[in-house]
Design an enzyme around this catalytic site. Structure first.
Site, PDB file in Angstrom:
ATOM      1  N   THR A   1      27.650  59.393 -51.432  1.00 60.09           N
ATOM      2  CA  THR A   1      27.980  60.713 -51.999  1.00 60.09           C
ATOM      3  C   THR A   1      26.851  61.722 -51.775  1.00 60.09           C
ATOM      4  O   THR A   1      27.104  62.916 -51.705  1.00 60.09           O
ATOM      5  CB  THR A   1      28.332  60.601 -53.497  1.00 60.09           C
ATOM      6  OG1 THR A   1      27.185  60.225 -54.260  1.00 60.09           O
ATOM      7  CG2 THR A   1      29.434  59.564 -53.717  1.00 60.09           C
TER       8      THR A   1
ATOM      9  N   LEU B   1      28.617  65.632 -53.683  1.00 63.17           N
ATOM     10  CA  LEU B   1      29.975  65.632 -54.248  1.00 63.17           C
ATOM     11  C   LEU B   1      30.425  64.169 -54.274  1.00 63.17           C
ATOM     12  O   LEU B   1      30.631  63.556 -53.227  1.00 63.17           O
ATOM     13  CB  LEU B   1      30.899  66.496 -53.389  1.00 63.17           C
ATOM     14  CG  LEU B   1      32.328  66.669 -53.911  1.00 63.17           C
ATOM     15  CD1 LEU B   1      32.345  67.209 -55.332  1.00 63.17           C
ATOM     16  CD2 LEU B   1      33.107  67.616 -52.998  1.00 63.17           C
ATOM     17  N   HIS B   2      30.575  63.621 -55.486  1.00 63.88           N
ATOM     18  CA  HIS B   2      30.748  62.174 -55.622  1.00 63.88           C
ATOM     19  C   HIS B   2      32.219  61.710 -55.562  1.00 63.88           C
ATOM     20  O   HIS B   2      32.652  61.025 -54.645  1.00 63.88           O
ATOM     21  CB  HIS B   2      30.157  61.699 -56.958  1.00 63.88           C
ATOM     22  CG  HIS B   2      28.759  62.145 -57.224  1.00 63.88           C
ATOM     23  ND1 HIS B   2      27.668  61.585 -56.603  1.00 63.88           N
ATOM     24  CD2 HIS B   2      28.258  63.121 -58.040  1.00 63.88           C
ATOM     25  CE1 HIS B   2      26.559  62.168 -57.037  1.00 63.88           C
ATOM     26  NE2 HIS B   2      26.897  63.101 -57.912  1.00 63.88           N
ATOM     27  N   ASP B   3      32.957  62.000 -56.634  1.00 62.98           N
ATOM     28  CA  ASP B   3      34.219  61.302 -56.905  1.00 62.98           C
ATOM     29  C   ASP B   3      35.336  61.486 -55.866  1.00 62.98           C
ATOM     30  O   ASP B   3      36.142  60.557 -55.676  1.00 62.98           O
ATOM     31  CB  ASP B   3      34.737  61.673 -58.301  1.00 62.98           C
ATOM     32  CG  ASP B   3      33.824  61.172 -59.406  1.00 62.98           C
ATOM     33  OD1 ASP B   3      33.047  60.237 -59.148  1.00 62.98           O
ATOM     34  OD2 ASP B   3      33.888  61.716 -60.522  1.00 62.98           O
TER      35      ASP B   3
ATOM     36  N   ASN C   1      35.275  61.116 -52.913  1.00 58.74           N
ATOM     37  CA  ASN C   1      35.172  60.081 -51.879  1.00 58.74           C
ATOM     38  C   ASN C   1      36.100  58.900 -52.152  1.00 58.74           C
ATOM     39  O   ASN C   1      36.561  58.243 -51.224  1.00 58.74           O
ATOM     40  CB  ASN C   1      33.722  59.592 -51.756  1.00 58.74           C
ATOM     41  CG  ASN C   1      32.862  60.567 -50.981  1.00 58.74           C
ATOM     42  OD1 ASN C   1      32.968  60.659 -49.760  1.00 58.74           O
ATOM     43  ND2 ASN C   1      32.032  61.322 -51.690  1.00 58.74           N
TER      44      ASN C   1
END
Ligand code: BDR
Ligand code: CA
Length: 310
Positions: free
Chosen positions: A192, A238-240, A242
Site C-alpha cells: 500500500t 492508499l491502503h484498503d 488494494n
C-alpha cells in the site's frame, strides 16, 4: 459469473474508496457490509459505511454493525489520521438508509451458511471475522477466500515501529483468522505504501466531474495530509482499495505463499506480523503475501470504475 463478497470495514477514507470500487464493479456482488470498530468507534464506522453506500447510489446494500471493541484488548482508534468523524474531508449528508437489525457476526455466519463461494474482504481489525469463526466453526470451510489489508514486513509498522494498525488493534483476532486454514491474500503496508495519492492522481478523481469523483478527491486530500507530513512524500499511501483491486485485476500484483504469524505476547512488538518471506522456518505457508503492485495500473482501475458512479 459475479463473485460474492462481504466487506468487513471500519471507514475510514481509504475504506470508503474500497467500498466505492466494489460497488462500481459488476464482477462483484456485494452481499453486505459489516462494520467494525477501528479507525473510529463503531457508531461512526457503521454510519460512515451507510454514507458511502448512499454516495454510490446504493442504499439497497445491507449494512450491519459488529464488534464495538477488540477481542481481548482496549480499542485503539486513529482520529489523528482520519479526523473525528473517520470520514473527514467531504461534506457528506447524514445517511437515511437504515442500519440492518441483527449483529454483523450473525450476518456473516448466516450468509456463509446459505451461499457458496463467498469471499471475505477485510479492511479493518479482524474482530468480526474471528468472532464469526469462533461462534460458528462450520462456516470456516465454506469461505472461498479471505483478502485482507494489514501487516507489513519490509516497511515496518505504521502504528508502532513494527505493527500495522489493523493487526495492532486486534492481534488476537488476526491470529485466529490467519490460522483458519482457508486461502488468505494479504495486502500489507509493503504494497500500500507504493500506492501514493499524488496530486496528479487525486486530480484525476476530481476531473471526473461527478459527486463521487469530487467526494473521493476530498477524502484523499484529507487522508493524505498526515502521512505526507510523516513520510515527506507527494501524497500518502492508499491502503484498503488494494483488497478489492486484487479481486478485479490480480495481474497488478505479485506475492508468494509464506507463513505468517501475529505477535500477541509481547507488549513491545504486539501486533507485529512475523512474515517468513525467506522461508527460514519450516512453518507451513498460510498466506499469499503480496509485495509488489503496479501502482499506475491500480489508479487507472480506480478512476475507470469510479467514473461509473453518480
Ligand atoms: C489501515 O488502517 C487504517 O488506518 C486504514 O483504513 C487501513 O485499513 C492501514 O494501516
Ligand atoms: Ca480500514
Amino acid at each position: 459469473m459475479t463473485q460474492k463478497i462481504i466487506i468487513d470495514t471500519d471507514p475510514g477514507q481509504d475504506d470508503a474508496v474500497a467500498i466505492l470500487l466494489a460497488l462500481a464493479s459488476p464482477e462483484l456482488d456485494v452481499l453486505g457490509i459489516t462494520a467494525v470498530a477501528g479507525n473510529v468507534p463503531l457508531a461512526l464506522t457503521e454510519k460512515n459505511a451507510r454514507k458511502i453506500c448512499e454516495l454510490a447510489g446504493r442504499p439497497d446494500i445491507p449494512v450491519y454493525a459488529g464488534a464495538a471493541r477488540p477481542l481481548m484488548r482496549e480499542l485503539v482508534t486513529a482520529e489523528y489520521v482520519h479526523g473525528k468523524t473517520g470520514l473527514d474531508g467531504p461534506d457528506l449528508p447524514e445517511p437515511t438508509m437504515p442500519l440492518q437489525q441483527g449483529h454483523a457476526v450473525d450476518f456473516i455466519i448466516d450468509t456463509l451458511r446459505s451461499n457458496d463461494e463467498v469471499t471475505l474482504c477485510a479492511l479493518g481489525p479482524l474482530t468480526n471475522i474471528a468472532m464469526a469463526f469462533v461462534k460458528a466453526p462450520d462456516i470456516v470451510e465454506r469461505v472461498r477466500e479471505i483478502v485482507a489489508m494489514g501487516g507489513g514486513l519490509f516497511e515496518g509498522g505504521n502504528t508502532t515501529p513494527v505493527a500495522e494498525f489493523n493487526i495492532y488493534v486486534d492481534p488476537h483476532a488476526a491470529q485466529t483468522v490467519f490460522k483458519c486454514g482457508r486461502p488468505i491474500t494479504l495486502m500489507p503496508l509493503d504494497v500500500t505504501h507504493q500506492c501514493l495519492t499524488t496530486a496528479k492522481r487525486v486530480a484525476a478523481f476530481r476531473a471526473l466531474g461527478t459527486r463521487t469523483g469530487e467526494a473521493t478527491a476530498s477524502l484523499l486530500d484529507f487522508f493524505e495530509r498526515f502521512d505526507e507530513q510523516k513520510y515527506g512524500t507527494d501524497g500518502g499511501p492508499l491502503h484498503d482499495p488494494n483488497v478489492i483491486a486484487w479481486l478485479l485485476q490480480p495481474e497488478l500484483y505479485e506475492g508468494r505463499e509464506i507463513n505468517l504469524e501475529v505477535e500477541t505476547g509481547s507488549e513491545l512488538t504486539m501486533g507485529m506480523t512475523v512474515a517468513d518471506w525467506w522461508g527460514v522456518t519450516d512453518r507451513p505457508a498460510n498466506v499469499n503475501y503480496v509485495r509488489e503492485v503496479d501502482a499506475d495500473g491500480f489508479y487507472a482501475l480506480l478512476v475507470e470504475r469510479l467514473a461509473k458512479l453518480p
